[in-house]
Design an enzyme around this catalytic site. Sequence first.
Site, short mmCIF file in Angstrom:
data_model
loop_
_atom_site.label_atom_id
_atom_site.label_comp_id
_atom_site.label_asym_id
_atom_site.label_seq_id
_atom_site.Cartn_x
_atom_site.Cartn_y
_atom_site.Cartn_z
N ASP A 162 -7.48 4.97 -3.59
CA ASP A 162 -8.72 5.11 -2.25
C ASP A 162 -9.85 5.85 -3.66
O ASP A 162 -9.89 6.60 -3.44
CB ASP A 162 -8.02 5.82 -1.51
CG ASP A 162 -7.41 4.88 -0.85
OD1 ASP A 162 -7.12 3.34 -1.12
OD2 ASP A 162 -6.52 5.24 -0.16
N ASP A 206 1.03 -1.16 0.13
CA ASP A 206 0.30 -0.26 0.06
C ASP A 206 0.35 0.52 -0.22
O ASP A 206 2.06 1.53 0.38
CB ASP A 206 -0.85 -0.22 1.57
CG ASP A 206 -1.94 0.56 0.78
OD1 ASP A 206 -2.43 1.83 0.02
OD2 ASP A 206 -3.18 0.46 2.40
N GLU A 219 3.25 5.35 -3.35
CA GLU A 219 3.17 6.48 -5.13
C GLU A 219 5.14 6.99 -4.62
O GLU A 219 5.48 7.16 -5.54
CB GLU A 219 2.00 7.25 -5.11
CG GLU A 219 0.74 6.61 -5.13
CD GLU A 219 0.20 5.81 -4.41
OE1 GLU A 219 -0.51 4.85 -4.20
OE2 GLU A 219 0.13 6.04 -2.83
#
Length: 679
Positions: free
Chosen positions: A458, A388, A391
């Site tokens: 998300d 997760d 980025e």
Amino acid sequence: MTQPFDVHAATLVWRGDGETLVVEPWGGDSVRVRSALGDVVDADWALLAPDPASHDGATVVVDGARATLTNGRIRVVATATSGKDWQTGALAHDCRLAFEDVDGRPLFSEVGTGGALKLRARSYRPLPGGGVRAGLALTAPADEHLAGMGQYQQDLLDLKGCTLELAHRNSQASVPFVVSSAGYGFLWHNPAVGRATFGANRTEWAAESCRQIDYWVTAGATPADISRRYAEATGHAPMMPEHGLGFWQCKLRYSSQAELLAVAREHVGRGLPLDVIVADFFHWPHLGDYRFEDEFWPDPAAMVAELRELGVELMVSVWPQVSLESENVAEMSRRNLLVRTNSGIDVQMWFGGPSRFVDVTNPRARAFLWDRCREGYARHGVRLFWLDEAEPEYGVYDLDAYRYHQGQALEVGNLYPQAFSRAFWEGQTADGETEVVNLVRCAWAGSQRYGALVWSGDIHSDFPTLRRQVVAGVHMGVAGIPWFTTDIGGFGGGRTDDPAFHELLVRWFQVGTFLPVMRLHGDRAPAAPVVAADGSPRNPTGAGNELWSFGDEVYDVLSRYVHLREELRDYTRELMAAAHADGQPVMRGLFHEFPDDPEAWRVADQYLYGPSLLVAPVLEAGATARRVWLPAGARWTSLVTGEVHDGGRWVDVDAPLATVPVFSRDGALAHLVGRIPSA
């Protein structure tokens, strides 16, 4: 006149006005172009060293100020000029490139000078510290259609006319490879933050900070040919293991070993297929501890063993954030294994408390991260990881504020998600794992070779967002990332007791049945608190997100589709084999199989699941019918009604809530006719 070019084997070199330009064959039908103030450097951000045999027949022919490099289907023509500037009298040297296919048909070219405009095709603005702000300006066909570039939250299938930020954000993955209907693929081989603009009058690529301009081009007769060459150049996805082909169950979040096992037992007890179940975030004591919290997860090895007996694999969430309270932060800081802030306090994110990020561009940090995950997870039998925040998701996306082991974030920042996947690939394969598949929230060029299954972040729970995920999946496939999924139902905004969300969930589940990986996830309301034995709070758990959590009517539909996914297993395995061996996307735009059909480049609300199934999901609230484009060059059989249609036409079809329109191509998969629920 002095010869303006140097030729070494089939590599063409031009120098002038302080610039070095290198054009060389790089794999079949492909070339790599590098240009720098000074000498070019051998950066291997995404491109792999090509097999010399793949471009054995490449040639360079020099005719005075013109040189032509030919490699299979691609031809590059370099035109050099020298002389005095008519205004200043200063000597000026220039070289412009034009790209053609082997038949001489133009693909694109660097912009010309424009006469008195004095335009530059390759521009450099020196920066403090030795880098440059660089730009590349190209002239491309005004009527071309473009696809690829990764994942952006928009519903535009054709990228011609778009401007795109070359940077990652939560739900945005910049993968700078684009495919043109004109017959070329273009990789901007530069991990710098920047921008790509695909205008009608000009294509422009810009890097905020870099050492050189670096790009790779291939020519192909079809999108499939281009995909094949791109995979050869940047790496093939592994073969998806068997547990990647079926249904994955997840929610934010199973708060304990007991809760997770209860869900798995219920799933199997109901006879519902289940391949993977996921332990989401904050199963750890602190961010960066990389282990289960003992009170809530007392025996991970026993949990994994029981799941295996049920035929289920466990996936565990790993975040790259390291809390300032983590048991690992002191050592990681001392050993320079964390991202640094250029000035001020080294706090880069606040969710879950102040934290910093692991610097996965550092090979020592990658090794340390896997060492801790081996101890905390892999030794208990965990084989699948959910990477997760990949980025990474800074609290503020001021990317000029951060620096990595490999350079400033402005210069190398887009490499981060690829390096995050690489950390686990390297660690797992070194430990003997042969079936690596890790869910990751972002990607860059080359991520696919590290077993990266990218999901779309998300995202909100509504129909416009669902529509955008269909487009995102197509673009990711074009960009060389064949493993794609999304949070079925959307991540945030859904309530288990809301009939409007039930409709959305059903429609999203239908899409998910025909995605590379089918995964149910989300943060469902209402949430419930989680409290430790000593009364201290933990991160809450969302409402139920299992197939049976939304009422009997919804369960009846969802259960039929999860069984349909099992019926697709053999076909899905074939698609994964094509992705692995031949570089083909699993989720495809209609244009991938039908590039000569103009409508196939425009239809954004349909897609192909492999070569043989056309999926036309319902993407509007309340809709119970839709129009479907059936591409020319095939006959199409409805899997709902069995009706056969000629291609090259629109058809109107019924789509009550339980039904997703799906058509098979030229009689393929005939056993699935009638298997789509019709009511």
